[in-house]
Design an enzyme around this catalytic site. Structure first.
Site, PDB file in Angstrom:
ATOM      1  CB  VAL A  82      -0.950   0.013   1.250  1.00 45.22           C
ATOM      2  CG1 VAL A  82      -1.641   1.204   1.196  1.00 45.22           C
ATOM      3  CG2 VAL A  82      -1.923  -1.347   1.034  1.00 45.22           C
TER       4      VAL A  82
ATOM      5  CD  GLN B 192       9.143  -1.969  12.978  1.00 45.22           C
ATOM      6  OE1 GLN B 192       8.578  -3.228  12.844  1.00 45.22           O
ATOM      7  NE2 GLN B 192       8.950  -1.448  14.023  1.00 45.22           N
TER       8      GLN B 192
ATOM      9  N   GLY C 247     -24.130 -12.068 -34.236  1.00 39.97           N
ATOM     10  CA  GLY C 247     -23.073 -12.745 -33.188  1.00 39.97           C
ATOM     11  C   GLY C 247     -22.871 -11.645 -32.373  1.00 39.97           C
TER      12      GLY C 247
ATOM     13  CB  SER D  18     -13.867  -8.052 -38.727  1.00 41.50           C
ATOM     14  OG  SER D  18     -14.638  -8.882 -39.823  1.00 41.50           O
ATOM     15  CB  ALA D  19     -18.813 -10.174 -38.015  1.00 43.38           C
TER      16      ALA D  19
ATOM     17  CG  ASP E 152     -22.975   0.383 -42.553  1.00 40.99           C
ATOM     18  OD1 ASP E 152     -23.168   1.370 -43.162  1.00 40.99           O
ATOM     19  OD2 ASP E 152     -21.856  -0.037 -42.673  1.00 40.99           O
TER      20      ASP E 152
ATOM     21  N   PRO F 230     -19.001  -6.454 -34.217  1.00 42.35           N
ATOM     22  CG  PRO F 230     -18.578  -8.320 -33.357  1.00 42.35           C
ATOM     23  CD  PRO F 230     -17.851  -7.130 -33.414  1.00 42.35           C
TER      24      PRO F 230
ATOM     25  N   GLY G  69     -20.500  -1.415 -39.204  1.00 36.96           N
ATOM     26  CA  GLY G  69     -20.412  -2.740 -38.610  1.00 36.96           C
ATOM     27  C   GLY G  69     -19.191  -3.604 -38.788  1.00 36.96           C
ATOM     28  N   GLY G  70     -18.732  -4.254 -37.775  1.00 33.87           N
ATOM     29  CA  GLY G  70     -17.442  -4.541 -37.829  1.00 33.87           C
ATOM     30  C   GLY G  70     -16.211  -3.876 -38.044  1.00 33.87           C
TER      31      GLY G  70
ATOM     32  CG  MET H 169     -22.764  -9.861 -46.489  1.00 29.76           C
ATOM     33  SD  MET H 169     -21.923  -8.288 -47.141  1.00 29.76           S
ATOM     34  CE  MET H 169     -20.249  -8.695 -47.533  1.00 29.76           C
TER      35      MET H 169
ATOM     36  CE  LYS I  91     -24.339   0.875 -49.661  1.00 31.20           C
ATOM     37  NZ  LYS I  91     -23.784   1.976 -48.589  1.00 31.20           N
TER      38      LYS I  91
END
Length: 469
Positions: free
Chosen positions: A23, A43, A413, A332-333, A249, A226, A302-303, A384, A271
């Site tokens: 400490v 001490q 995921g 990434s996924a 996205d 993801p 995403g990812g 995909m 998309k």
């Protein structure tokens, strides 16, 4: 307010530390960093203290505390395991009008040490007044992630220019507006974060001396991961909290979106197959439009932006339009979803390499493409690809991959709605018909390890190929 908050200047001031355990070691480390002339009474001491003594960063002055050791001392810290001794030190300090802190004994403290976020010279202190130090540390952690690590360098640059700004801008309101505009301009902070302080100071000088408006804003391509917001990087969270406009996205989870600054303008440019889509050209133009208006724009993807995310195309468009941009990578996924599903991408007994491909276009269009994809001893991760699952299965089997090769389809995921279907390669099309989208397909012997390694099953909703067939 029970305590008056102050920051003390300890450089070359004498500080007494009583105690030599772990400490006390933590207390000593902070005091040395603050430049204190540290004297230690104990001490026994840890090995780290011996190094400090040898380097003359601290001085060992004895084994026993006595009140006369407080002569000339600016403050004292008692960090022993003996409460009675700590109390005696506090009483002696009170008599000598010396600040004293006894660790874990609030009643014996004339000052307390807060939880600290250190971006020197910027420092943020969080205190519970000694009532709940663990809570103060948790609050500190929450603030910590919001403050860029380069914040201290930003303050240091500003400090070098304070006198010139005061000379050029006579009124207090002018100076306040100048600094507010500069600090809120993301390009100034980013130049310093990237190590180009000269360019940052040139930007400051341009605004101050030439009275030119600050240049256009910038775009930050941020990998949202993801789905699990806990997988965001610190840089990603900081960019999201600083953004004026966020283009996101369809794959960005609601959990991640909830962390965007509340008053930021959020624009969906997702998309998704079979649904209304914002064309890529329109997205590119929106990025330029908002940046040219001086906005801090985040392109939330995403990812990872550069893994099947068209981030390269967007950066090329921004470059052609002379818009400053930077990239914050994401998980990434293919990495996050497989890890949460308990599927290692490589394993010395099953797979020595891994291929990331997209099924959005014809996989085997290149010469010998299917032979490469069908190689044994490798893991194939397909983004995909569920709509082409039947063709993928047929071609891989036709080019030599065993029809009994294990496969998995991971939907949503890393999220609480994660769903995993497992089976064999000849069942891939049937599994894909049942899988929710977005989904990731994994093909390879490593899928067998899921039975041993699966750990993230929020709804225990993993389904085997036999059950799915």
């Amino acid at each position: 307010m029970n305590h008056y908050p102050i920051f003390t200047h300890l450089h070359q001031r004498k500080v007494l530390l009583v105690g030599g355990g772990l400490v006390a070691e933590r207390k000593a480390s902070a005091l040395i960093q603050a430049g204190a002339q540290l004297q230690v009474v104990a001490q026994q001491t840890t090995a780290q203290f011996a190094e400090w003594f040898a380097a003359q960063q601290a001085e060992y002055i004895g084994t026993e505390f006595s009140p006369d050791l407080l002569n000339g001392v600016f403050l004292v810290v008692a960090a022993t395991s003996d409460p009675a001794l700590n109390q005696r030190i506090f009483q002696a300090a009170e008599a000598a009008a010396t600040f004293c802190n006894c660790v874990d004994q609030p009643a014996c403290c004339s000052f307390i040490v807060p939880a600290l976020i250190d971006r020197s010279p910027i420092q943020v202190a969080v205190s519970s007044g000694g009532h709940a130090p663990v809570l103060a540390r948790l609050i500190r952690q929450q603030i910590e992630v919001l403050l860029p690590f380069s914040l201290g360098r930003v303050a240091a640059v500003a400090g070098r220019w304070r006198k010139q700004v005061k000379t050029a801008l006579r009124s207090l309101s002018e100076r306040r507006r100048f600094w507010e505009q500069l600090f809120q301009h993301s390009r100034f902070g980013q130049l310093i974060a990237s190590g180009d302080e000269a360019a940052a100071e040139a930007l400051l000088q341009q605004q101050l001396i030439q009275h030119q408006p600050l240049p256009q804003g910038e775009v930050v391509l941020v990998g949202a991961g993801p789905g699990d917001a806990g997988l965001l990087t610190l840089h990603a969270l900081q960019a999201m909290q600083a953004a004026d406009v966020v283009l996101y996205d369809a794959l960005v989870s609601a959990e991640v979106l909830a962390l965007v600054r509340r008053d930021a303008l959020k624009i969906s440019v997702g998309k998704r197959c079979g649904q209304h889509q914002v064309q890529q050209q329109q997205t590119n133009e929106l990025l330029v439009k908002w940046a040219q208006q001086g906005k801090r724009v985040v392109r939330l993807k995403g990812g990872d932006p550069f893994v099947f995310g068209r981030g390269g195309e967007e950066c090329a468009f921004l470059h052609a339009a002379n818009i400053p941009f930077r990239i914050i990578p994401g998980i990434s996924a293919g990495l996050g979803a497989t890890a949460y599903a308990g599927i290692p991408l490589t394993h010395r007994d099953y797979a020595q390499r891994v291929l990331f491909v997209t099924g959005h276009q014809q996989l085997g269009s290149q010469t010998h493409g299917w032979q490469t994809l069908a190689c044994a001893q490798q893991t194939l991760v397909i983004y995909m690809g569920t709509l082409q699952a039947a063709e993928i299965s047929r071609q891989l089997i036709a080019h030599g991959r065993a029809d009994s090769t294990p496969v998995a389809i991971i939907s949503h995921g890393t999220q609480v709605s994660q769903h995993v279907l497992t089976g064999e390669l000849h069942q891939l099309a049937a599994l894909a018909q049942q899988a929710a989208t977005p989904a990731l397909m994994v093909i390879g012997e490593v899928v067998r390890l899921r039975q041993q390694l699966a750990w993230f099953q929020p709804q225990d909703n993993s389904v085997t190929g036999a059950a799915a067939a």
